[in-house]
Design an enzyme around this catalytic site. Structure first.
Site, short mmCIF file in Angstrom:
data_model
loop_
_atom_site.label_atom_id
_atom_site.label_comp_id
_atom_site.label_asym_id
_atom_site.label_seq_id
_atom_site.Cartn_x
_atom_site.Cartn_y
_atom_site.Cartn_z
N TYR A 10 0.81 13.68 -7.09
CA TYR A 10 2.39 13.48 -6.83
C TYR A 10 2.71 12.04 -7.73
O TYR A 10 3.39 12.15 -8.63
CB TYR A 10 2.86 13.71 -5.62
CG TYR A 10 4.26 13.13 -5.25
CD1 TYR A 10 5.07 13.51 -6.21
CD2 TYR A 10 4.55 12.31 -4.14
CE1 TYR A 10 6.37 13.19 -5.97
CE2 TYR A 10 6.01 11.80 -4.01
CZ TYR A 10 7.04 12.39 -4.97
OH TYR A 10 8.26 12.06 -4.82
N ASN A 31 -10.32 15.24 -8.98
CA ASN A 31 -11.18 16.43 -8.49
C ASN A 31 -10.19 17.61 -8.14
O ASN A 31 -10.97 18.48 -7.59
CB ASN A 31 -12.14 15.97 -7.41
CG ASN A 31 -11.34 15.66 -5.90
OD1 ASN A 31 -10.17 15.78 -6.02
ND2 ASN A 31 -12.18 15.30 -5.10
N GLY A 35 -4.42 17.54 -6.05
CA GLY A 35 -3.82 17.28 -7.26
C GLY A 35 -3.42 18.75 -7.87
O GLY A 35 -4.11 19.82 -7.51
N ASN A 91 -13.47 9.01 2.31
CA ASN A 91 -12.80 9.03 1.07
C ASN A 91 -12.10 7.80 0.57
O ASN A 91 -12.26 7.38 -0.65
CB ASN A 91 -11.69 10.39 1.18
CG ASN A 91 -12.32 11.80 1.08
OD1 ASN A 91 -13.56 11.73 0.41
ND2 ASN A 91 -11.62 12.64 1.57
N TYR A 140 -5.34 6.02 8.50
CA TYR A 140 -5.01 5.94 7.18
C TYR A 140 -4.56 4.46 6.88
O TYR A 140 -4.99 4.01 5.80
CB TYR A 140 -3.47 6.88 7.15
CG TYR A 140 -3.12 6.58 5.59
CD1 TYR A 140 -3.80 6.70 4.47
CD2 TYR A 140 -1.76 6.13 5.24
CE1 TYR A 140 -3.21 6.45 3.12
CE2 TYR A 140 -1.07 6.00 4.16
CZ TYR A 140 -1.67 6.19 3.13
OH TYR A 140 -1.17 5.80 2.14
N LYS A 144 -6.71 1.86 4.12
CA LYS A 144 -6.14 1.22 2.98
C LYS A 144 -6.30 -0.48 3.31
O LYS A 144 -6.66 -1.12 2.08
CB LYS A 144 -4.75 1.40 2.88
CG LYS A 144 -4.41 2.96 2.25
CD LYS A 144 -4.61 3.04 0.85
CE LYS A 144 -4.47 4.40 0.36
NZ LYS A 144 -4.72 4.63 -1.12
N ASN A 169 8.29 4.77 1.58
CA ASN A 169 8.26 6.45 1.47
C ASN A 169 8.75 6.88 0.15
O ASN A 169 9.97 6.73 0.00
CB ASN A 169 8.97 6.70 2.78
CG ASN A 169 8.21 6.94 4.12
OD1 ASN A 169 7.99 5.59 4.61
ND2 ASN A 169 8.14 8.01 4.85
N GLY A 284 0.60 8.27 15.61
CA GLY A 284 0.47 7.12 14.50
C GLY A 284 1.58 6.82 13.90
O GLY A 284 1.57 6.05 12.75
N1 UDP Z 1 9.02 13.77 9.94
C1 UDP Z 1 9.71 14.94 10.94
N2 UDP Z 1 9.30 16.01 10.47
C2 UDP Z 1 8.47 16.52 9.33
C3 UDP Z 1 7.92 15.54 8.71
C4 UDP Z 1 8.12 14.11 9.02
O1 UDP Z 1 10.24 14.52 11.68
O2 UDP Z 1 8.53 17.78 9.12
C5 UDP Z 1 9.10 12.42 10.35
C6 UDP Z 1 7.97 11.68 10.60
O3 UDP Z 1 7.51 11.91 11.98
C7 UDP Z 1 8.30 10.18 10.42
C8 UDP Z 1 9.19 10.35 8.95
O4 UDP Z 1 9.65 11.87 9.14
O5 UDP Z 1 9.03 9.42 11.23
C9 UDP Z 1 8.57 10.37 7.83
O6 UDP Z 1 7.23 10.82 7.90
P1 UDP Z 1 6.75 11.47 6.34
O7 UDP Z 1 5.64 12.05 6.66
O8 UDP Z 1 7.75 11.74 5.45
O9 UDP Z 1 5.94 9.97 5.83
P2 UDP Z 1 5.38 8.73 6.53
O10 UDP Z 1 6.38 7.88 7.10
O11 UDP Z 1 4.17 9.50 7.53
O12 UDP Z 1 4.49 8.12 5.28
#
Ligand code: UDP
Length: 328
Positions: A10, A31, A35, A91, A140, A144, A169, A284
């Protein structure tokens, strides 16, 4: 020539396209585990394979005049990392070490590394600056952060110059509508809301309604993928200008939106109403993550231009044009 690991993904595919548009030569190593071949820009040299494959890396660095690496390849799902930590360490850490080994062997001195705001853990400040302590709360973020620490050591010993970009985000899609976000399974908020509004799912699940935020849902800082991509080009130019570079930059927009606010903004753009189902908190997830982008503004001269509405609008265009993602 710039080597982009994960250039079929992405974010990598957007950066590859923008670099090529600006006249850079680009090689993409991917790979295709997450993607898409259709996301690979035809102007780039494409190498199918794994960024941890030492033999393949030998061939790449021997044959191509690579002078900088942008390292995107990684697993990047917070929830999955909690369930499958070793996948993330193998990974994101193990294979990155292979790549770094080969960069050093072939004396490639410039690296831009994709990192994350998940390195901060549960922040104590409302706007996160790069000097705040890091204390990730998921594998995760740990994976990083580990590479960030390794890079500092490599700078000391080998003089490897790097810029670390900590993404907040990322959302939205290229203005052409030709490339965009397509994960399987999709776990990110914006594409999940939009898919729901397209009628593909019965409801949108919201993970947690009792966080210490005004509406009880998590707050995040959303940044358009094209703004993020521009920041990579500014960072590359910065690396070119500055020897002995070990800078970290947050890439966000200094604006926090709750999950519910994202759902509302998406409803307005799609002109449809979402059906919400609240679920348990997702392990998390920190309650609030919002970037200070002061440092990137001052040192890189970069400012994000596109707001949440434009992020969602461009993602909506992409989803409308490609209802099944790259599978057409
Ligand atoms: N989230 C949610 N429903 C979904 C996907 C994400 O409520 O279907 C929430 C998630 O718990 C977080 C926020 O949206 O609080 C952003 O999550 P996302 O997975 O987009 O990005 P992240 O912050 O994990 O990188």
């Amino acid at each position: 020539m710039i080597l982009i690991t994960g250039g079929a993904g992405y974010i990598g595919s957007h950066v590859a396209r923008d670099l090529l548009d600006r006249g850079y030569e680009v090689a993409i190593l991917d790979n295709l585990s997450t993607g898409h071949l259709d996301a690979v820009d035809k102007r780039a040299t494409f190498i199918f394979g794994d960024m941890g494959d030492l033999h393949l890396l030998d061939q790449v660095f021997k044959r191509l005049p690579i002078h900088a690496v942008m390292h995107f390849s990684a697993n990047c799902l917070v929830g999955e990392s909690v369930k499958l930590p070793l996948k993330y360490y193998e990974n994101n850490v193990g294979k990155s070490i292979n790549l770094l080994n080969k960069m050093i062997e072939y004396n490639i001195q410039h690296l831009i590394f994709s990192s994350t705001c998940a390195t901060y853990g549960i922040p104590t400040e409302s706007l996160l600056t790069e000097d705040l302590p890091t204390d990730p709360i998921n594998p995760y973020g740990h994976s990083k952060r580990m590479i960030e620490m390794i890079l500092k050591d490599l700078f000391q010993v080998y003089g490897l110059n790097f810029v670390i970009l900590r993404y907040f985000n990322v959302g939205g899609a290229h203005v052409s509508g030709e490339i965009g976000e397509d994960h399987n399974p999709e776990t990110h908020l914006i594409p999940n809301v939009l898919k729901h509004l397209q009628g593909k799912t019965k409801y949108i699940e919201i993970y947690g309604d009792n966080y210490p935020t005004p509406d009880g849902t998590c707050i995040r800082d959303y940044i358009h993928v094209s703004d993020l991509s521009n920041a990579h080009i500014f960072a590359l130019e910065y690396l070119g200008r500055n020897q002995h570079c070990t800078e970290i930059f947050n890439l966000g927009s200094e604006a926090g939106y709750s999950v519910l606010e994202v759902v509302k903004a998406s409803e307005e753009i799609a002109n449809k109403q979402a059906l919400i189902r609240y679920q348990e908190r997702r392990p998390g997830d920190p309650p609030i993550l919002v970037a200070s982008s002061d440092k990137a503004k001052k040192l890189l001269g970069w400012t994000p231009k596109l707001k949440l509405e434009q992020i969602i609008q461009s993602a909506w265009n992409w989803h409308q044009k490609h209802p099944d993602g790259f599978n057409k």
